[in-house]
Each structure stands twice: as C-alpha cells, then as structure tokens.
Motif scaffolding. Structure first.
Motif, short mmCIF file in Angstrom:
data_model
loop_
_atom_site.label_atom_id
_atom_site.label_comp_id
_atom_site.label_asym_id
_atom_site.label_seq_id
_atom_site.Cartn_x
_atom_site.Cartn_y
_atom_site.Cartn_z
N ALA B 249 -16.29 18.39 -25.81
CA ALA B 249 -16.88 17.99 -27.10
C ALA B 249 -15.89 18.25 -28.24
CB ALA B 249 -18.18 18.76 -27.34
N LEU B 250 -15.14 19.33 -28.15
CA LEU B 250 -14.13 19.60 -29.18
C LEU B 250 -12.99 18.59 -29.09
CD1 LEU B 250 -13.95 23.49 -28.83
CD2 LEU B 250 -14.98 22.22 -30.72
N THR B 251 -12.64 18.26 -27.85
CA THR B 251 -11.56 17.30 -27.62
C THR B 251 -11.92 15.93 -28.19
OG1 THR B 251 -10.86 18.47 -25.66
CG2 THR B 251 -10.17 16.18 -25.82
N MET B 252 -13.20 15.60 -28.10
CA MET B 252 -13.70 14.34 -28.66
C MET B 252 -13.29 14.23 -30.14
SD MET B 252 -15.76 11.86 -27.68
CE MET B 252 -16.10 10.39 -28.60
N ILE B 253 -13.32 15.33 -30.87
CA ILE B 253 -12.96 15.30 -32.29
C ILE B 253 -11.45 15.26 -32.47
CG2 ILE B 253 -13.00 16.69 -34.41
CD1 ILE B 253 -15.79 17.60 -33.71
N SER B 254 -10.72 16.12 -31.73
CA SER B 254 -9.28 16.22 -31.97
C SER B 254 -8.51 15.02 -31.39
CB SER B 254 -8.74 17.52 -31.39
OG SER B 254 -9.14 17.69 -30.06
N ALA B 255 -8.96 14.48 -30.25
CA ALA B 255 -8.19 13.42 -29.60
C ALA B 255 -8.17 12.14 -30.42
CB ALA B 255 -8.76 13.15 -28.21
N PHE B 256 -9.17 11.95 -31.28
CA PHE B 256 -9.22 10.72 -32.06
C PHE B 256 -8.73 10.90 -33.49
CE2 PHE B 256 -12.45 9.89 -28.75
CZ PHE B 256 -11.83 8.80 -28.19
N GLY B 257 -8.07 12.02 -33.74
CA GLY B 257 -7.48 12.21 -35.06
C GLY B 257 -8.47 12.46 -36.16
N VAL B 258 -9.71 12.80 -35.82
CA VAL B 258 -10.73 13.02 -36.85
C VAL B 258 -10.43 14.26 -37.68
CG1 VAL B 258 -13.20 13.37 -37.22
CG2 VAL B 258 -12.42 11.87 -35.41
N LEU B 259 -9.67 15.19 -37.09
CA LEU B 259 -9.35 16.42 -37.83
C LEU B 259 -8.55 16.12 -39.09
CD1 LEU B 259 -8.55 18.80 -34.86
CD2 LEU B 259 -10.50 18.93 -36.39
N ASP B 260 -7.76 15.04 -39.05
CA ASP B 260 -7.03 14.66 -40.26
C ASP B 260 -7.88 13.79 -41.17
OD1 ASP B 260 -4.79 15.90 -39.18
OD2 ASP B 260 -4.36 14.11 -37.98
N GLU B 261 -8.62 12.87 -40.55
CA GLU B 261 -9.34 11.88 -41.34
C GLU B 261 -10.56 12.46 -42.04
OE1 GLU B 261 -10.30 7.73 -39.84
OE2 GLU B 261 -8.56 8.33 -38.65
N ASN B 262 -11.34 13.23 -41.31
CA ASN B 262 -12.58 13.76 -41.87
C ASN B 262 -12.87 15.12 -41.25
OD1 ASN B 262 -14.95 13.74 -43.38
ND2 ASN B 262 -16.13 13.03 -41.62
N PRO B 263 -12.09 16.14 -41.62
CA PRO B 263 -12.22 17.43 -40.93
C PRO B 263 -13.52 18.14 -41.26
CG PRO B 263 -10.70 17.61 -42.78
CD PRO B 263 -11.09 16.16 -42.68
N PRO B 264 -14.02 18.96 -40.32
CA PRO B 264 -15.17 19.81 -40.63
C PRO B 264 -14.75 20.83 -41.68
CG PRO B 264 -14.60 19.90 -38.27
CD PRO B 264 -13.49 19.20 -38.96
N LYS B 265 -15.51 20.91 -42.77
CA LYS B 265 -15.04 21.68 -43.93
C LYS B 265 -15.45 23.16 -43.90
CE LYS B 265 -16.76 18.86 -47.06
NZ LYS B 265 -17.09 18.03 -48.22
#
Lengths: 75, 499
Positions: B249-265
C-alpha cells in the motif's frame, strides 16, 4: 488495442471489454488489477502511466484506457 | 490488574467522551458512543445466553463493526471477523471450523450472513445496539473473566486448503498493545489511517492503541488504494498522521511519484510490515518526507501481532535489506538451526505472553507449530516456530532471509502455494497443478493439466480463493514437466514464467 484486451482478458476472461464502460464503478477491476495493468502496460507498450492519470475515468473502459495509452505514447 | 482490553475503553471513554474514536466517510463514533453501544449490545448478547464462546461478526468495514467487536468482548465472548470480500468457499470453511451460535450482521451483509450462518442465530447490529442495558450482567462478566479467556480469532492461510483460526487471549493482546504503544509513542494527537481489513491481525495496530491512548482511527475506503492521488488527498483531508500499512500500500503511493505531486502533509509515523520494503521505494519516502519516523514491524498472527521492530536510523544501499530489528519487551526471540540449537542463522522462534493459544478446533496443526521449547527439558514451555528464516547481522539486528517452506509473502499477505494447488487439484478434471511465485514481479502464476480452460479456471478460483491468492496468470499444459526424481519441476516452471 488487441494487445491491451489480451492483458485485460488475462485478469477477467468473462468480461466483454468492447462494451463494458463500468469496469471501476461496478468493481470489476480492483486494486490488484490496477497494479497488474500498470505494470503490464509498461512491459508491453513501454508506457509508464503517471499518478495523475490513475483516476477512475481512465480505467472504466478498455476504450478509455487505450486512449490514455495512445496519448502517453505520443508524448 | 488488567484482565481485558475493554478496560482501555472504560478509562478512555471517561477521559475523552466526546472525542472521535472510530470514523469513516459517513459515520463518526465518539469514545462515549463506542462505550454505550458496546455495553447495550453486550447486554443483549448476554441475554441470549452466550458465554465465553465465538461470535462471528460479519459486517462491512465500518466504525460500527469495531463497536460490535467490543460488544462481543463486553459479553465475555470472543469475536471472529468475517468479510464479504472473503471468497464464499473460505467463509464456509471458517463456519465449519468455528460452529458459532451467533452472528452479528449489518444491513449490507444480512443476506450473505444468513446464507452461511446455518443453525446460528443472525442478529442485526442496528437492533442490538439499541437494547436495554443490563449493568448487573456486564459487571458479573468483568468480575469473573480471566485474562487467558479468548478475545478474538483470526483465520490465516493453511497449506492443506483449510484456514487456521489463530485463537488469541486478552493477556496476549494487552501485552502486545502495551509494548507496541511504547515503541511507537502514540498519544491523543495520533490519527490513524486504517488500511488493512479487520480480518487480518494487522488491523489491531490501529484499533487497540486508539482505545488505550485516545487516538482516532479513520477507515480509508478500499477503492482509494487504486488511485494514489485520491488516496493522499484523503489522508490530508482527515489530517491523518500515522500509517501502519502493508508495504504494497505504501509502494502504491511512492511508485507512482505521488510523493512529489501530492504528498501526505501531516504524516509523523509510518509503520510498515507484511513483507520486505524494497529499498528503492523506502528511499523515495525518506527523501520526500525526511522527518517522518519509519518503523519496520514484524510478527506473525500466531504471536498476536508485531513482536519485533526496527526504527530506521541509517542509510541503506540498494542491495541491503531493512532489518527486522529487535524483540519487543517481554518477548524472547531466538534462532534455531536444523539441529534445534541456538544459532546466528536459523528459524525465528518466539517465547512469551505474545505466543497465542493455538489454532481453534485444531489440535493437530497446533501441535506442529506450537511446540515444547527444545532448549528446555525441565518443565512445559510452549514456543512458536514461525517458519521464517533469519540471521543476526554484525550490528546484532535480526535480518529476514526467507521462508522455510512454500509459504510466500504476496501483496502483504501470507500465502501457501500448497493451498492454491490443493484447491486447484480439487477441481474436477485437473490432474496436477503447480503454483509458482515470481519474486521480482511479486506475481503468482499457475500451471495445471486437465480440467477447465484457462479463463474458466480463473473465474472458479476467484470464487474459491481470497483475492490475493488468485494467480495473476494461469497456464494449461498437456503435461506438467517433472524433475528426474519424478517431482513437479517447480524451478523449471518458475524459470518459464520469468522469461
């Protein structure tokens, strides 16, 4: 498009991908499927689907998904 | 002395009556709500004559389901989570093993619950949560219960195709929650995003610390795990600051570059477990959110939940693995080699209060994994053999090596390849089958001979196996290849799939 249908058929053989437009809305595809599709599409078409394209609208039908892949291939 | 986890709620409901305890998109239950509803429904269950026995909770993943768990505990019984996502074959097998007299359902699950219940009575949560209170009976339960009474049963995968019900008592659960909260440093500011289904023990990490520390648990809609940007939007909307998630589930966020685009704040703590965190993905998280505490959590269902942890405190090279770390307080973890001698490399074994009571209604399989400590020949002492192999590195930390048998980790779940094969082999016409696991792709494929065509077989398996066990691809062959010894050529078939 045929290659894509083949990928999808591997996941759910009994779905009519030519007509179905509710693959997400009707919970036909789940998160396991989406992960598989993204990785298979990358393998087969050398297209990485970016996060901002991972939205229900792009996965609701084979047609929509194919349109996305074509768009990404042009970029 | 604390004898049940219900006592956490007794204290917290007085301290923070109006604070939200469990919520999802639609409903929010305060601590007082959970306290009152669970006592009313608990009174009802006692009135039905239930006593120290299994109550199946077959509900949708909602705050109400959590209140229902506590209600079962209030009545001195133990709960068994059943979910519509489980395949029907598995639910049948669980009911066969459990033979409960009572099932709690909600409006959405009523029809299915009645179908599987057999002779058990089916109660609607909405009705029983509005029953009359019976203070006397509830007090009597609290007085007479002992901490080795069961709290819950979680069913896990078994190699014969029959799921195993891990039976856990209050004492093990309390021991776990105390250590876990100490390590993680939760407090009343903590807001969990609940990811795992309630029928996995991983969900305990949110549910019980919330009761102990006055945290809030927000149930994240399952569908969001397909769409990572929407997922992080949700995390931000509910100001979620703590995730105890499976790695995939964590990989789902990091693998698609979401950490840069819309990171959990709001994130402060990320606990991860279920499988090895790929270093590449971990590094993305660390880079995008450097101030978050990252903690590897390890432990099988059979020892209550997490028994070992490692808070990441250094950099890792691409080919390194994040260690499992060290044992929680009050758990002894050691490695036994093939001769049952203490070793720096071997099978992970555990002793202590964390070791659960065994598999429900299954003395045979219990005695295989819950065994007398081979290092002790003076008095009875049960240890649990995990089947996981590990070694101790130069820093004294334990590092995962592999599984001992055909059990694998797939999408954060324990899967016995043998269970898949046992199921396929039971389908009419199939004469042999071999499930292979492709580690690099985290993918299960199946080879089989005889029986239905490939598409039909996949559909049948979806009815019979949990989703994460259904092979990504099935391949029908005229004849499965054999090794010179006449065994199925697993290596050959794995290589074929890897091509």
């Amino acid at each position: 498009m045929e290659d894509l249908i083949e990928i999808l058929k591997d996941l759910h053989a009994d779905v009519d991908y030519d007509t179905c437009e509710t693959l997400i809305d009707d919970k036909i595809l789940d998160s396991f499927d989406i992960v598989s599709i993204v990785s298979e599409v990358d393998d087969k078409f050398d297209v990485a689907i970016p996060a901002k394209e991972l939205i229900p609208e792009n996965f609701n039908s084979a047609k929509a998904l194919w349109a996305l892949i074509e768009r990404l291939m042009e970029d | 002395m604390m004898r049940s986890v219900v006592e956490y709620l007794d204290i917290t409901a007085k301290k923070y009556p109006t604070k939200v305890c469990y919520r999802d998109e639609k409903t929010a239950l305060t601590f007082e709500d959970v306290y009152n509803q669970s006592r009313l429904a608990g009174s009802f269950l006692l009135g039905e004559g239930l006593c120290r026995e299994a109550v199946a909770v077959y509900m949708s993943k909602t705050p109400s389901e959590l209140a229902a768990f506590i209600a079962v505990l209030q009545a001195g019984c133990f709960y068994v989570p059943i979910d519509d996502e489980m395949p029907s074959k598995r639910i049948e097998l669980i009911f066969d093993n459990l033979k409960p007299r009572a099932v709690i359902c909600d409006e959405e699950t009523r029809e299915n619950a009645s179908k599987f219940a057999g002779s058990a009575k089916v109660y609607s949560w909405d009705e029983i949560k509005n029953s009359a209170i019976n203070e006397e009976a509830l007090t009597q339960v609290q007085k007479t219960r002992i901490d080795t009474d069961l709290a819950y049963i979680m069913y896990t995968s078994g190699s014969t195709g029959i799921p195993k019900g891990v039976a856990v008592c209050h004492r093990s659960l309390i021991d776990y929650i105390e250590s876990f909260c100490d390590v993680m440093k939760f407090d009343e500011e903590t807001i969990f995003g609940s990811q795992t289904p309630f029928y996995f023990d991983a969900s305990l990490k949110d549910i019980y610390p919330t009761l102990k520390c006055g945290c809030e648990t927000v149930i994240v809609p399952h569908s969001l795990f397909m769409f990572p940007i929407k997922l992080t939007e949700f995390l931000n909307e509910y100001k979620i600051n703590t995730l105890c998630w499976v790695v995939s589930a964590l990989t789902m966020i990091s693998a698609f570059g979401v950490l840069d685009e819309n990171p959990p704040k709001y994130l402060k703590i990320v606990g991860f477990g279920g499988e090895v965190f790929p270093i590449k993905q971990y590094k993305r998280w660390k880079k995008a959110l450097p101030d978050v505490r990252y903690i590897n959590l390890y432990g099988p269902t059979e020892t209550t939940g997490v028994s070992m942890y490692y808070e990441v405190d250094r950099d890792f090279e691409k080919d390194e693995a994040i260690p499992l770390g060290k044992a929680f307080e009050n758990v002894d973890i050691f490695l036994l080699d093939e001769d049952n001698k203490l070793s720096t490399e071997g099978e992970i074994c555990m002793r202590g209060t964390a070791v659960t009571m065994g598999y429900y209604n299954d003395f045979g399989r219990t005695s295989e994994a819950f065994v007398q400590n081979p290092l002790n020949d003076k008095y009875p002492e049960i240890i649990y053999r995990t089947g996981d192999l590990a070694r101790i590195n130069e820093r004294g930390e334990m590092v995962f090596v592999s599984r001992k048998d055909f059990q694998i980790k797939h999408m954060g779940h324990r899967v016995e390849l043998g269970e898949i094969e046992a199921d396929v082999n039971s389908i009419e016409g199939v004469s042999a089958s071999c499930a292979v696991y492709l580690k690099k792709k985290d993918r299960i494929e199946l080879y089989y001979e005889g029986g239905p065509e490939e598409g039909d077989l996949t559909n049948m398996l979806k009815e019979r196996l949990p989703r994460y066990m259904v092979p990504t691809k099935v391949n029908k062959m005229d004849k499965l290849p054999l090794t010179p010894n006449g065994k199925l050529d697993r290596k050959g078939l794995t290589a074929l799939s890897e091509k």
